[in-house]
Design a protein around this motif. Structure first.
Motif, PDB file in Angstrom:
ATOM      1  N   LEU A 274     -13.213 -17.536  26.170  1.00 40.38           N
ATOM      2  CA  LEU A 274     -13.238 -17.036  27.272  1.00 40.38           C
ATOM      3  C   LEU A 274     -12.493 -17.412  28.371  1.00 40.38           C
ATOM      4  CD1 LEU A 274     -15.808 -16.244  29.281  1.00 40.38           C
ATOM      5  CD2 LEU A 274     -16.499 -18.589  29.537  1.00 40.38           C
ATOM      6  N   ILE A 275     -12.258 -16.660  29.635  1.00 44.45           N
ATOM      7  CA  ILE A 275     -11.745 -16.298  30.345  1.00 44.45           C
ATOM      8  C   ILE A 275     -12.064 -17.246  31.792  1.00 44.45           C
ATOM      9  CG2 ILE A 275      -9.058 -16.034  32.173  1.00 44.45           C
ATOM     10  CD1 ILE A 275      -8.286 -14.557  29.680  1.00 44.45           C
ATOM     11  N   LEU A 276     -11.640 -17.570  32.882  1.00 42.36           N
ATOM     12  CA  LEU A 276     -12.445 -18.013  34.155  1.00 42.36           C
ATOM     13  C   LEU A 276     -11.387 -17.178  35.235  1.00 42.36           C
ATOM     14  CD1 LEU A 276     -14.226 -21.366  34.258  1.00 42.36           C
ATOM     15  CD2 LEU A 276     -14.998 -18.976  33.398  1.00 42.36           C
ATOM     16  N   ALA A 277     -11.553 -17.039  35.666  1.00 42.02           N
ATOM     17  CA  ALA A 277     -10.553 -15.550  37.134  1.00 42.02           C
ATOM     18  C   ALA A 277     -10.888 -17.010  38.261  1.00 42.02           C
ATOM     19  CB  ALA A 277     -10.496 -14.182  37.006  1.00 42.02           C
TER      20      ALA A 277
ATOM     21  N   LEU B 120     -11.205  -7.246  25.643  1.00 39.40           N
ATOM     22  CA  LEU B 120     -11.919  -8.251  25.062  1.00 39.40           C
ATOM     23  C   LEU B 120     -13.424  -8.290  25.887  1.00 39.40           C
ATOM     24  CD1 LEU B 120     -10.464 -11.512  23.202  1.00 39.40           C
ATOM     25  CD2 LEU B 120     -10.655  -8.473  22.273  1.00 39.40           C
ATOM     26  N   ASN B 121     -13.234  -7.853  27.076  1.00 35.46           N
ATOM     27  CA  ASN B 121     -14.432  -8.054  28.464  1.00 35.46           C
ATOM     28  C   ASN B 121     -15.011  -9.169  27.652  1.00 35.46           C
ATOM     29  OD1 ASN B 121     -16.555  -7.552  30.058  1.00 35.46           O
ATOM     30  ND2 ASN B 121     -17.701  -6.547  28.194  1.00 35.46           N
ATOM     31  N   ASN B 122     -14.380 -10.746  28.331  1.00 26.74           N
ATOM     32  CA  ASN B 122     -14.809 -11.763  27.919  1.00 26.74           C
ATOM     33  C   ASN B 122     -13.532 -12.398  29.191  1.00 26.74           C
ATOM     34  OD1 ASN B 122     -15.799 -14.091  27.025  1.00 26.74           O
ATOM     35  ND2 ASN B 122     -14.177 -14.522  25.387  1.00 26.74           N
ATOM     36  N   THR B 123     -13.630 -12.698  30.050  1.00 25.25           N
ATOM     37  CA  THR B 123     -13.359 -12.956  31.554  1.00 25.25           C
ATOM     38  C   THR B 123     -14.551 -13.571  32.743  1.00 25.25           C
ATOM     39  OG1 THR B 123     -10.954 -12.340  30.937  1.00 25.25           O
ATOM     40  CG2 THR B 123     -11.641 -13.287  33.261  1.00 25.25           C
ATOM     41  N   ALA B 124     -15.370 -14.223  33.049  1.00 22.34           N
ATOM     42  CA  ALA B 124     -16.106 -13.906  33.914  1.00 22.34           C
ATOM     43  C   ALA B 124     -15.346 -14.818  35.238  1.00 22.34           C
ATOM     44  CB  ALA B 124     -16.867 -15.312  33.449  1.00 22.34           C
ATOM     45  N   ILE B 125     -15.926 -14.519  36.037  1.00 20.49           N
ATOM     46  CA  ILE B 125     -15.285 -14.946  37.498  1.00 20.49           C
ATOM     47  C   ILE B 125     -15.354 -16.406  38.048  1.00 20.49           C
ATOM     48  CG2 ILE B 125     -15.417 -14.773  40.412  1.00 20.49           C
ATOM     49  CD1 ILE B 125     -14.591 -12.414  38.526  1.00 20.49           C
ATOM     50  N   ASP B 126     -14.740 -17.297  38.261  1.00 23.89           N
ATOM     51  CA  ASP B 126     -14.737 -19.105  38.729  1.00 23.89           C
ATOM     52  C   ASP B 126     -15.242 -19.232  39.915  1.00 23.89           C
ATOM     53  OD1 ASP B 126     -14.500 -21.624  38.877  1.00 23.89           O
ATOM     54  OD2 ASP B 126     -12.368 -21.431  38.103  1.00 23.89           O
ATOM     55  N   ILE B 127     -16.175 -19.940  40.336  1.00 26.46           N
ATOM     56  CA  ILE B 127     -16.731 -20.190  40.953  1.00 26.46           C
ATOM     57  C   ILE B 127     -16.958 -21.735  41.810  1.00 26.46           C
ATOM     58  CG2 ILE B 127     -19.012 -19.355  43.386  1.00 26.46           C
ATOM     59  CD1 ILE B 127     -17.341 -17.252  42.236  1.00 26.46           C
TER      60      ILE B 127
ATOM     61  N   ASN C 255      -8.192 -22.767  18.680  1.00 30.45           N
ATOM     62  CA  ASN C 255      -9.400 -23.493  18.964  1.00 30.45           C
ATOM     63  C   ASN C 255     -10.336 -22.636  19.863  1.00 30.45           C
ATOM     64  OD1 ASN C 255     -11.293 -25.557  20.238  1.00 30.45           O
ATOM     65  ND2 ASN C 255      -9.042 -27.378  20.375  1.00 30.45           N
ATOM     66  N   PRO C 256     -11.760 -22.362  18.991  1.00 32.24           N
ATOM     67  CA  PRO C 256     -12.402 -21.994  19.877  1.00 32.24           C
ATOM     68  C   PRO C 256     -13.167 -22.320  20.964  1.00 32.24           C
ATOM     69  CG  PRO C 256     -12.884 -22.383  17.593  1.00 32.24           C
ATOM     70  CD  PRO C 256     -11.991 -23.137  17.859  1.00 32.24           C
ATOM     71  N   ASN C 257     -13.339 -23.414  20.665  1.00 26.71           N
ATOM     72  CA  ASN C 257     -13.763 -24.626  21.959  1.00 26.71           C
ATOM     73  C   ASN C 257     -12.705 -24.854  22.830  1.00 26.71           C
ATOM     74  OD1 ASN C 257     -16.149 -25.053  20.421  1.00 26.71           O
ATOM     75  ND2 ASN C 257     -15.855 -27.080  20.388  1.00 26.71           N
ATOM     76  N   VAL C 258     -12.073 -23.935  23.339  1.00 26.37           N
ATOM     77  CA  VAL C 258     -10.944 -23.851  24.409  1.00 26.37           C
ATOM     78  C   VAL C 258     -11.492 -22.722  25.134  1.00 26.37           C
ATOM     79  CG1 VAL C 258      -8.707 -23.596  25.755  1.00 26.37           C
ATOM     80  CG2 VAL C 258      -9.859 -25.076  24.589  1.00 26.37           C
ATOM     81  N   VAL C 259     -11.948 -22.986  26.370  1.00 28.47           N
ATOM     82  CA  VAL C 259     -11.838 -22.048  27.581  1.00 28.47           C
ATOM     83  C   VAL C 259     -10.805 -22.167  28.862  1.00 28.47           C
ATOM     84  CG1 VAL C 259     -13.358 -20.690  30.261  1.00 28.47           C
ATOM     85  CG2 VAL C 259     -14.861 -22.413  27.357  1.00 28.47           C
ATOM     86  N   PHE C 260      -9.912 -20.750  28.989  1.00 33.44           N
ATOM     87  CA  PHE C 260      -9.111 -20.878  30.231  1.00 33.44           C
ATOM     88  C   PHE C 260      -9.532 -20.538  31.153  1.00 33.44           C
ATOM     89  CE2 PHE C 260      -7.017 -18.737  25.980  1.00 33.44           C
ATOM     90  CZ  PHE C 260      -7.015 -20.169  25.729  1.00 33.44           C
ATOM     91  N   GLY C 261      -9.114 -21.539  32.451  1.00 29.99           N
ATOM     92  CA  GLY C 261      -9.946 -21.628  34.041  1.00 29.99           C
ATOM     93  C   GLY C 261      -8.003 -21.285  34.379  1.00 29.99           C
ATOM     94  N   ILE C 262      -7.803 -19.809  34.954  1.00 24.19           N
ATOM     95  CA  ILE C 262      -6.052 -19.626  35.699  1.00 24.19           C
ATOM     96  C   ILE C 262      -5.535 -20.398  36.501  1.00 24.19           C
ATOM     97  CG2 ILE C 262      -5.179 -17.846  36.540  1.00 24.19           C
ATOM     98  CD1 ILE C 262      -7.277 -15.580  35.052  1.00 24.19           C
ATOM     99  N   ASN C 263      -6.350 -20.855  37.611  1.00 23.36           N
ATOM    100  CA  ASN C 263      -5.859 -21.714  38.485  1.00 23.36           C
ATOM    101  C   ASN C 263      -6.858 -22.048  39.096  1.00 23.36           C
ATOM    102  OD1 ASN C 263      -3.284 -22.327  40.408  1.00 23.36           O
ATOM    103  ND2 ASN C 263      -2.716 -21.972  38.245  1.00 23.36           N
ATOM    104  N   ASN C 264      -6.724 -23.254  40.092  1.00 20.94           N
ATOM    105  CA  ASN C 264      -8.035 -23.772  40.580  1.00 20.94           C
ATOM    106  C   ASN C 264      -7.718 -23.774  42.562  1.00 20.94           C
ATOM    107  OD1 ASN C 264     -10.116 -26.277  41.641  1.00 20.94           O
ATOM    108  ND2 ASN C 264      -8.455 -26.906  42.593  1.00 20.94           N
ATOM    109  N   GLU C 265      -8.302 -22.545  42.968  1.00 20.29           N
ATOM    110  CA  GLU C 265      -8.865 -23.227  44.127  1.00 20.29           C
ATOM    111  C   GLU C 265      -8.370 -22.132  45.159  1.00 20.29           C
ATOM    112  OE1 GLU C 265     -10.182 -26.518  46.428  1.00 20.29           O
ATOM    113  OE2 GLU C 265     -11.801 -26.235  45.127  1.00 20.29           O
TER     114      GLU C 265
END
Length: 377
Positions: free
Chosen positions: A210-213, A246-253, A172-182
């Protein structure tokens, strides 16, 4: 069918990587709202509300209001919360054994957003990087990977959990993975360790999305370069060490605009251009991008001034690729999702505790709606 789906993932993921690497121009790829509710119904006595009753103690989305957000408000991004203790029952522990009923309910919400409506869904385990007791979040539960706590889930178990979850959405290409909340009040080096384990697990499935860290201090942007908790290292000291093949991780703010950055006050006093300046510089220096996946404010004039200014700041700085406001959701009712009793939630058609229009009317339509500028639209 499998090859067609997989090719679509590869193509869209390659596009995302290229956009992440862009260094100039408008880069807001994702603009939307949080859908909170999957983590509800567990506060109080440990174990109460687990697994809970769907539609009573917890729920994920209202399809009709998702329709409103997409068709009327033209957003393309939903952060959908869930609780790890529901997805992975405490009896079997954090890992690859899921409560399949809970997962199927969550999957249906994600598929409605991503398949039926064709928009993006950010998967959000709303656990503060803790597992086994959500009764008093954000403080209850054992810190994942804490080797001094015999009750804590291990980093290896966290990787197994993310491997299983990512494998279920790999096509599912429209899913973004957020590793964990706060994450908060823990060693920042351990947050890096857990983030990296999640990335390794996700990528091991072939998932290219995309992954958010997240970082420490509730992943606050204002404190990114500061010591948080009880002398915990700044997130900036560790999070630039993340490795994604894949250089496809961004920072989760996350970033609220009230006096203590909690989102619990009526008035806003914290201008984003000042408080995010150090983070912005750090992102630029480390060739990283960020998504502000949680922010909010009330209908007080101070917030109605500072909220659009914040989104304008994100749009003007190409290290930021997305944002989502807190919070809509199917079972907020008159509860205050953010910033005081006069707001209520952002759920379309809701009311606040005073029985008048909720934040969808008084905040979103008033000042946020006009700030939606999506790259490539």
């Amino acid at each position: 069918m499998f090859l067609t789906q997989r090719l679509r993932v590869v193509v869209q993921s390659a596009l995302a990587v290229a956009l992440i690497a862009a260094s100039a121009g408008a880069t807001i790829l994702y603009a939307g709202v949080n859908e909170s509710g999957g983590e509800f119904g567990v506060f109080g006595t440990p174990g109460t509300g687990l697994p809970g009753e769907f539609g009573v103690q917890y729920a994920f989305i209202n399809e009709d209001t998702v329709d409103t957000w997409v068709d009327t408000n033209q957003i393309n991004f939903f952060r959908v919360t869930f609780l790890m203790e529901r997805m992975c029952p405490i009896a079997t522990g954090l890992g690859s054994t899921f409560n399949e009923t809970y997962f199927s309910e969550f999957e249906a919400a994600i598929n409605y957003i991503t398949v039926t409506k064709g928009k993006y869904a950010l998967i959000d385990p709303h656990n503060y990087m803790r597992y086994n007791d959500p009764s008093d979040q954000p403080n209850s539960g054992s810190i994942i990977g804490d080797t001094t706590d015999p009750n804590a889930a291990t980093t290896a178990q966290f990787q197994t959990f993310w491997t299983e979850l990512a494998n279920r959405f790999v096509n599912n290409p429209n899913v973004v993975f957020g590793i964990n909340n706060e994450p908060h009040d823990m060693a920042t080096s351990l947050i890096l360790q857990n983030d990296q384990a999640a990335i390794n697990g996700i990528r091991s499935t072939g998932a290219q999305q995309l992954i958010l860290a997240p970082g420490n201090g509730f992943t606050g942007g204002h404190s990114w370069t500061q010591v948080t908790g009880e002398n915990d290292d700044p997130s900036s000291d560790w999070l630039n060490q993340i490795v994604d093949p894949l250089n496809n991780t961004a920072i989760d703010i996350h970033e609220y605009l009230d006096s203590d950055f909690s989102g619990s006050h009526d008035t806003c006093t914290q201008p984003a251009d000042t408080n995010l300046a150090a983070l912005t510089t750090w992102l630029q220096e480390n060739n990283l991008k960020a998504v502000v996946s949680e922010f909010g404010g009330s209908n007080d004039p101070t917030c109605l001034e500072l909220l659009p200014q914040m989104i304008q700041y994100l749009t003007a700085n190409d290290v930021y690729i997305g944002w989502s406001a807190w919070a809509a959701g199917p079972i907020w009712g008159t509860a205050s999702a953010c910033c005081g009793t006069t707001v209520g939630s952002l759920e379309p058609g809701g009311i606040n505790l005073e029985g008048t229009a909720d934040g969808y009317t008084t905040v979103w339509q008033a000042v946020i709606q006009d700030q939606i500028i999506l790259a490539g639209k």
